[in-house]
Design an enzyme around this catalytic site. Sequence first.
Site, PDB file in Angstrom:
ATOM      1  CD  GLU A  43      -9.307  65.717  -4.606  1.00 27.10           C
ATOM      2  OE1 GLU A  43      -8.192  65.601  -5.158  1.00 27.10           O
ATOM      3  OE2 GLU A  43      -9.543  66.593  -3.751  1.00 27.10           O
ATOM      4  CE1 TYR A 126      -2.717  65.774  -3.045  1.00 24.86           C
ATOM      5  CE2 TYR A 126      -4.276  65.213  -4.779  1.00 24.86           C
ATOM      6  CZ  TYR A 126      -3.677  66.151  -3.957  1.00 24.86           C
ATOM      7  OH  TYR A 126      -4.065  67.465  -4.046  1.00 24.86           O
ATOM      8  CG  ASP A 144       0.357  68.471  -3.927  1.00 21.08           C
ATOM      9  OD1 ASP A 144       1.045  69.082  -3.064  1.00 21.08           O
ATOM     10  OD2 ASP A 144      -0.577  69.019  -4.533  1.00 21.08           O
TER      11      ASP A 144
END
Length: 221
Positions: A43, A126, A144
């Site tokens: 990520e 996120y 996103d």
Amino acid sequence: MNLNFDINQIKWFRRELLAWGEKHRRKFPWRNTKDAYAILVAEFMLQKTNAPLVAPLYKKFMEQYPTVEALAEAQFIDIKNILQPLGLAFRAERLYKTAKLLIEEYQGKVPNTEAELVKLPGVGKYTARSICANAFGQSKAVIDTNVARIFERFFGFEGGKVKSRCPLLWRKAEEIAPENNVGMWNLTLFDFGAGVCTAKNPSCGKCVLRERCDYVKQEKN
């Protein structure tokens, strides 16, 4: 602008996209693990970077730093050099600081709650929710730019200018997501946005959503 989505429309949207995903979801090494550290590293690398660019560097990185402990004990310059091709130099520093913090305050474990994850350097809403969904199987939808584009086009509404901070889009993401396997749902949306519902020149002619998509209707008018 109607923001009360029809439940049958949502169910159809989910069904069509998940069927598409069964055939077209991309294969990346971080998608084959539930290891929270491995997913956290992915990520970080994926922030503002296309997944195909990340894949070879991710493999190299995980071979060199397979655990939080290995990363925390590394020399920062070595981490910086590995990640340099991805740009965004600050991500190397934040990832290194996160590894140190995980050792010092979390016994080397990645936290399993959104509230704890967002306390880590470089981890926003996120990223935290992606880790929760993909590593811990939690029902955490994400937003996103790509996911927002799919929702806005199909359902015919517009969120805020900064999509990742738009409360409306986050609420709608929660409403639209299925109850189970939300991690897989999120990945399906990412790949659909990358391959079909692209920002420029979307492939509307071969899109599985075209018969009910508001964007397609507007283009025909």
